[in-house]
Scaffold this active site. Structure first.
Site, PDB file in Angstrom:
ATOM      1  N   ASP A   1     -21.998  16.150   0.545  1.00  0.00           N
ATOM      2  CA  ASP A   1     -20.987  17.054   0.015  1.00  0.00           C
ATOM      3  C   ASP A   1     -19.889  16.177  -0.570  1.00  0.00           C
ATOM      4  O   ASP A   1     -19.744  15.013  -0.178  1.00  0.00           O
ATOM      5  CB  ASP A   1     -20.440  17.936   1.136  1.00  0.00           C
ATOM      6  CG  ASP A   1     -19.344  18.864   0.650  1.00  0.00           C
ATOM      7  OD1 ASP A   1     -19.531  19.509  -0.384  1.00  0.00           O
ATOM      8  OD2 ASP A   1     -18.280  18.908   1.301  1.00  0.00           O
TER       9      ASP A   1
ATOM     10  N   ASP B   1     -19.820  23.559   5.670  1.00  0.00           N
ATOM     11  CA  ASP B   1     -21.204  23.433   5.200  1.00  0.00           C
ATOM     12  C   ASP B   1     -22.204  23.831   6.277  1.00  0.00           C
ATOM     13  O   ASP B   1     -23.325  23.344   6.288  1.00  0.00           O
ATOM     14  CB  ASP B   1     -21.478  21.988   4.771  1.00  0.00           C
ATOM     15  CG  ASP B   1     -20.527  21.535   3.688  1.00  0.00           C
ATOM     16  OD1 ASP B   1     -20.336  22.281   2.729  1.00  0.00           O
ATOM     17  OD2 ASP B   1     -19.962  20.433   3.812  1.00  0.00           O
TER      18      ASP B   1
ATOM     19  N   ASP C   1     -18.694  18.136   6.059  1.00  0.00           N
ATOM     20  CA  ASP C   1     -17.543  18.163   6.955  1.00  0.00           C
ATOM     21  C   ASP C   1     -17.860  18.849   8.273  1.00  0.00           C
ATOM     22  O   ASP C   1     -17.022  18.901   9.167  1.00  0.00           O
ATOM     23  CB  ASP C   1     -16.328  18.820   6.287  1.00  0.00           C
ATOM     24  CG  ASP C   1     -16.559  20.294   5.967  1.00  0.00           C
ATOM     25  OD1 ASP C   1     -17.604  20.823   6.367  1.00  0.00           O
ATOM     26  OD2 ASP C   1     -15.694  20.892   5.317  1.00  0.00           O
TER      27      ASP C   1
END
Length: 845
Positions: free
Chosen positions: A510, A719, A715
């Site tokens: 991410d 997510d 994180d």
């Protein structure tokens, strides 16, 4: 003349003073029986000492309650359970320490025995750490009933308490060493009597002297058999009562067969004696188990340190009068004040109200250097105050604090057995049953070939096998690796996480908060005019900060951080109106301004809508920036460029992973220009912008459908769906947000540098597990046929069996030093929960 001493707990007379005592309020208190002693210790361990100070008289009728029931029913009390029982939707979960675990058969016996109990939903026992995790329905059964069931199986279970755990370790170590010493002494003496017989040969010693040597050997073997070897007999009896076959059963059969044959030969004066082999076998087995016990304790030390870091008591401060009261940490509620002296651990997640200090978070993040903290800063539970005394405000309860959450995640990982570990335990269990049948067949065959050697060969077959090495191969390595990861600030929250990390082929990142710092920064102020009297950059920032005063938006924070001392005295702001998602309009120092997106300010200056997204040749990276305009009614004043900067270590980490043969991907919900900028800077070829949570999920699943093994790095919170869908997930998270994480591994140090180290540790762990399994299978494949053919005498079989199990554990311990090369971790205090004096001195800024 003084009267009889009264039991401190129940008030009944103490018939044997000094026999049972418990430490309450710093003093040793006399107890009338073991039941009162157990209850008192449980009350103190749960931090409920106030019970004895507040009561008006001893518990009435306590003496008529059976001691066993009294010792267990205390754990059904809600206040006692508040410390170690985690309540879920409709069930409860607790982690217990188990005394008496010896091999994989013990694990199977406990798990099967507990799972058959009504109301038990799950039971998992970890041999390497000596812990059991239970989940039960409180409406169907009670915790005391489960503890009683464990006791009936022949084990002792108690909720984890650092002081009791340390006492248990000391008791077990001393008992094992005493038995080892007696066995060693007996073995040496018996060998002294056996050597003359071996040297002289048949007929070389007169029968009466040979008989004397045999009787002396018998007498010296008795304490070895009935004291030193007692754990083997107790384990075998426990297995047989439960209709199971553990590793102690073939050991006991071999010992009894050799001892009985030797006693018969001594009494009748004819035949071979094996007293030297019996004593040597017991000594070698005990020596191997003693070293294995030490090695297992070393492997699980970092895991125990997490639970030991939770303080029992804290100094609560009355906000009205400032009075200090010593209370259990479990009683702290959000909003209450408490004081943390130098050297003590912070009991719960809290913020500093008064004072400045240095905080040692080495147990949580693996970072050895203390960090400065002051009023308003948040400190996670479990950190050490290494600077000066501070007053703190509770943010979360003890059960919800960072250190308690870490403990739960560690327990979950220990209870979550990888598929390979479960398979080896099942193989080991059937292995023992097959071994008994094989030994019987070997004995029958040798009775036809050479009856004089039949018993000796059968005993060697029973002794030489080592299913313990097979069942310990995976748990020992995983315990050592989990502890090694914890020392570096890498929290392994799932049992199969390391195996999955080692097998991954693709790493999906991410962007925001993972590869970037997670907060925008003001990187450039482009002034719109250079005419005399035009605003300077500092003035533009001051105006923007005045408009954004009191706003919680990340861009507002970035403007205030960029202004620094320049906005210490903000320009007076008048009326303001905030348009969500667009900007703010307001009056500053008598003049009206707009601060926001190009579409927002285009109402005053339409030309800005067309030039807002134009590339800036002065800064090629500006295409990925977030831009905000400051205008007044007359003209544009400045354009602010915000950028979520890359982490300093991001490029090096990506290069390291790519060099290791992993394919890198980037998924982000940001617009294409920002994602392309990050992907280009890090050398990531596969990048997907404008990715919704559903699109991220489909992207990962498409990789898996092509046979790829996906490691997702995010994180840990936002997510959650894609982290759960990936083969394994890693979160670069904060300790205070662990309760919401969906990741299998959490990098508590919040640094991507630990990602290559995690993969390296995972690869080493997989290699050691495979080596352990290979050694265990190869040893048994060679040793058992050799013993069945009569090539291995009983004494050599004992050496081989002991060495095989020991090598597996020692091989697993190779994982621990490798992890220490990164960061030095401060010693973890136990019992009193204070850090060593040197820690505080080192951390004082």
């Amino acid at each position: 003349m003084t009267g009889p001493i009264a039991c401190f707990h129940c008030g009944e007379p103490v018939e044997r003073p000094g026999r049972w005592t418990a430490r309450v309020d710093g003093a040793e208190r006399e107890m009338c029986c073991a039941g009162c002693q157990a209850v008192a210790n449980a009350i103190v361990a749960a931090g409920l000492d106030d019970y004895y100070r507040a009561r008006t008289a001893p518990a009435p009728g306590a003496a008529i309650v059976p001691p066993e029931l009294r010792a267990l029913e205390v754990y059904d009390d809600a206040e006692v359970q508040a410390r170690f029982v985690r309540s879920r939707d409709s069930d409860c979960e607790a982690t217990l320490m188990i005394d008496g675990l010896r091999c994989g058969a013990c694990v199977w016996l406990l798990e099967q025995g507990l799972r058959r109990r009504p109301g038990v939903e799950a039971a998992s026992v970890n041999l390497a750490t000596g812990r059991a995790t239970l989940r039960w329905d409180p409406a169907a059964t009670r915790l005391s009933a489960l503890l009683d069931a464990i006791g009936r199986l022949g084990y002792r279970a108690l909720p984890f308490d650092p002081r009791e755990r340390e006492a248990q370790i000391q008791r077990t170590s001393k008992a094992m060493f005493r038995r080892l010493f007696i066995a060693g002494l007996g073995m040496m003496q018996v060998m002294m009597y056996a050597v003359p017989v071996y040297v002289a040969g048949p007929g070389g010693i007169e029968p009466r002297y040979e008989s004397l040597l045999r009787w002396a050997s018998l007498l010296l073997t008795l304490p070895v058999m009935f004291y030193s070897a007692s754990p083997f007999f107790a384990g075998a009896w426990r297995d047989l009562r439960a209709r199971a076959v553990g590793m102690d059963v073939p050991v006991v059969i071999g010992l009894l067969a050799a001892f009985a044959a030797s006693v018969r030969a001594t009494v009748v004066g004819d035949g071979e004696v094996y007293f030297d082999s019996v004593t040597m076998f017991v000594f070698l087995l005990l020596a191997a188990r003693y070293v294995e016990w030490i090695a297992r304790r070393r492997a699980g030390r970092a895991i125990d340190a997490v639970a030991a870091a939770i303080p029992d008591m804290v100094d609560r401060v009355d906000p009205a009068g400032g009075a200090i009261e010593r209370v259990p940490a479990t009683r702290l509620a959000p909003g209450e004040l408490f004081r943390v002296p130098v050297g003590e651990r912070v009991a719960v997640d809290a913020s500093i109200v008064e004072g400045r200090t240095a905080i040692d978070q080495s147990l949580l993040t693996g970072e050895s250097l203390p960090v400065a903290r002051g009023p308003g800063d948040e400190v996670p539970g479990g950190a050490i105050n290494a600077g000066s005394p501070v007053l703190m405000r509770v943010l979360r309860t003890s059960a919800e604090s960072a250190i308690s959450t870490i403990e739960r995640l560690v327990d979950r990982a220990a209870a979550d057995k990888p598929r390979l570990a479960g398979l080896t335990e099942r193989i080991a269990r059937w292995f023992v049953a097959a071994l008994l049948l094989l030994a019987a067949g070997v004995w029958f065959a040798w009775m036809q070939l050479d009856p004089a050697r039949a018993a000796q060969v059968a005993i060697a077959v029973l002794v030489v096998s080592c299913p313990c090495a097979l069942s310990m191969a995976t748990p020992a390595a995983l315990a050592a690796a989990t502890g090694a990861a914890m020392r570096r600030g890498m929290l392994v929250a799932r049992g199969d996480a390391l195996d999955q990390v080692a097998a991954c082929t693709d790493v999906v990142f991410d962007k925001t908060g993972t590869l970037t710092r997670g907060r925008p920064e003001l990187v450039r102020v482009a002034l719109a005019g250079d005419a005399p009297g035009a605003a300077t950059s500092a003035q533009a920032i001051a105006i923007a900060a005045s408009l954004e005063s009191g706003q919680a938006h990340p861009l507002a924070d970035a403007i205030r951080r960029a202004g620094g001392d320049a906005i210490a005295a903000l320009l007076p702001a008048g009326e303001r109106e905030t348009v969500p998602g667009m900007g703010v309009e307001g009056v500053v120092d008598g003049r009206r301004y707009r601060l926001g997106s190009a579409a927002f300010v285009a109402a005053w200056h339409p030309a800005l809508a067309e030039t807002a997204e134009a590339a800036d040749p002065a800064d090629p990276q500006a295409a990925g920036d977030t831009t905000v305009w400051l205008v007044d009614a007359d003209a544009p004043i400045a354009r602010f460029h915000f950028r979520d900067r890359l982490r300093d270590e991001a490029r090096e980490v990506c290069e390291t992973l790519a060099a290791a043969g992993l394919r890198l991907h980037l998924l982000s919900g940001d617009r294409g220009a920002a994602v392309a900028q990050v992907a280009g800077a890090l050398g990531i070829e596969a990048a997907q912008a404008d990715a919704s949570p559903q699109l991220k999920l489909e992207y990962v699943r498409s990789l898996q459908q092509r046979g790829r093994r996906v490691l997702m790095v995010g994180d840990g919170i936002n997510d959650a769906p894609v982290l759960a869908a990936a083969d394994v997930s890693v979160a670069v998270g904060r300790a205070t947000s662990l309760a919401r994480t969906a990741a299998a591994v959490v990098l508590l140090g919040q640094s991507l540098n630990d990602l290559p180290a995690l993969r390296s540790l995972a690869l080493r762990t997989r290699s050691i597990v495979r080596a352990n399994l290979g050694w265990a299978l190869a040893y048994n494949a060679v040793a058992i046929p050799a013993a069945a053919l009569g090539w291995v005498p009983p004494w050599l079989a004992a050496i081989g069996m002991s060495t095989s199990s020991l090598l597996v554990v020692l091989n697993a311990l190779r994982l621990i030093p490798a992890a220490r090369a990164g960061r030095a971790v401060a010693p973890v205090p136990t019992a009193g929960r204070r850090a060593p004096a040197g820690t505080a001195a080192h951390g004082n800024p």
